[in-house]
Scaffold this active site. Structure first.
Site, mmCIF file in Angstrom:
data_model
loop_
_atom_site.group_PDB
_atom_site.id
_atom_site.type_symbol
_atom_site.label_atom_id
_atom_site.label_comp_id
_atom_site.label_asym_id
_atom_site.label_seq_id
_atom_site.Cartn_x
_atom_site.Cartn_y
_atom_site.Cartn_z
ATOM 1 N N SER A 129 0.843 -1.192 0.000
ATOM 2 C CA SER A 129 0.000 0.000 0.000
ATOM 3 C C SER A 129 0.876 1.240 0.000
ATOM 4 O O SER A 129 1.988 1.229 0.551
ATOM 5 C CB SER A 129 -0.901 0.017 1.242
ATOM 6 O OG SER A 129 -1.565 1.261 1.380
ATOM 7 N N TYR A 142 -1.827 -0.386 10.385
ATOM 8 C CA TYR A 142 -1.994 -0.859 9.008
ATOM 9 C C TYR A 142 -0.808 -0.429 8.158
ATOM 10 O O TYR A 142 -0.203 -1.238 7.448
ATOM 11 C CB TYR A 142 -3.297 -0.327 8.416
ATOM 12 C CG TYR A 142 -3.420 -0.600 6.931
ATOM 13 C CD1 TYR A 142 -3.728 -1.869 6.465
ATOM 14 C CD2 TYR A 142 -3.197 0.414 6.001
ATOM 15 C CE1 TYR A 142 -3.818 -2.129 5.107
ATOM 16 C CE2 TYR A 142 -3.289 0.163 4.642
ATOM 17 C CZ TYR A 142 -3.599 -1.109 4.198
ATOM 18 O OH TYR A 142 -3.675 -1.365 2.854
#
Length: 233
Positions: A129, A142
């Site tokens: 990501s 995350y």
């Protein structure tokens, strides 16, 4: 002989787009947990495996099923992931563990289970990501899990390179998932910060997975490729 690809989290979103793209010329296995897949729309030889990859025995069970069905494994796409708020004002240990278990430890466990079956020419593609380098507000764990995944990608590329096994990652930018679209206001904010003037779609990521998994990328390993449309340039 058709190559065999395993995609985790392949029932919807980016994972589903990868399954459909690679399914054009690969035999496909994919995992799912909460979103039951629609198999009617998939062509070719497809194996859908319901599995919670955070459970210790599951990665080995998944690999065993793939080998039993297809006899080989050439491509692993670690797409399954978990995004959950982890605000600094309230520490919930289980939330942090759940994120790390799926985003980081599950790919590690799958590789360990798969190694005896991977031959020279095999490829591993991890879905990371942009939040690995652009920390998300109230979701730092995350971002940290994806940053750790990036480092692990490079480490495995170094360790597996002598065996002819390549390991790369893709860091998507803002991708609108049909099953869970962003609001118009949030989409507009991302578009304003993206050089190409649009958010991505799952197929944008699937095309890059296809390239990294192919022989055309045979001299690419240890890379984290941003597929962001020029976000925050």
């Amino acid at each position: 002989m058709d190559k065999v690809a395993l995609i985790t989290g392949g029932a919807r979103g980016i994972g589903r787009a990868i399954v459909e793209d690679l399914g054009r010329d690969h035999k496909i296995a994919f995992t799912w947990l909460n979103s039951a897949p629609n198999l009617d729309a998939l062509d070719g030889d497809v194996l859908a495996i319901r599995s919670d990859l955070t459970q210790q025995d599951q990665p080995t069970r998944v690999i065993d099923q793939v080998i039993a069905q297809f006899g080989r494994l050439d491509v692993i796409v670690n797409n399954a992931g978990l995004v959950r708020p982890t605000p600094k004002e309230a520490f919930n240990l289980q939330d942090h563990k759940d994120i790390l278990d799926l985003n980081l430890l599950a790919p590690m466990a799958l590789l360990t289970a798969a190694l005896p079956h991977l031959q020279a020419g095999a490829s591993i593609v991890n879905i990371s990501s942009m939040n690995a380098t652009l920390p998300p507000r109230d979701a730092a764990t995350y971002g940290a899990s994806k940053a750790a995944l990036n480092l692990w990608t490079r480490a495995m590329a170094k360790e597996l390179g002598p065996q002819g096994i390549r390991v790369n990652a893709i860091a998507p930018g803002a991708i609108n998932i049909p099953e869970a679209p962003r609001s118009d206001d949030l989409t507009e904010l991302f578009v304003k910060d993206t050089a190409l003037g649009r958010v991505g779609v799952p197929e944008d990521i699937a095309k890059v997975v296809r390239f990294l998994a192919s022989d055309e990328a045979g001299f690419i390993t240890g890379e984290v490729l941003g597929v962001t449309g020029g976000y925050r340039l």
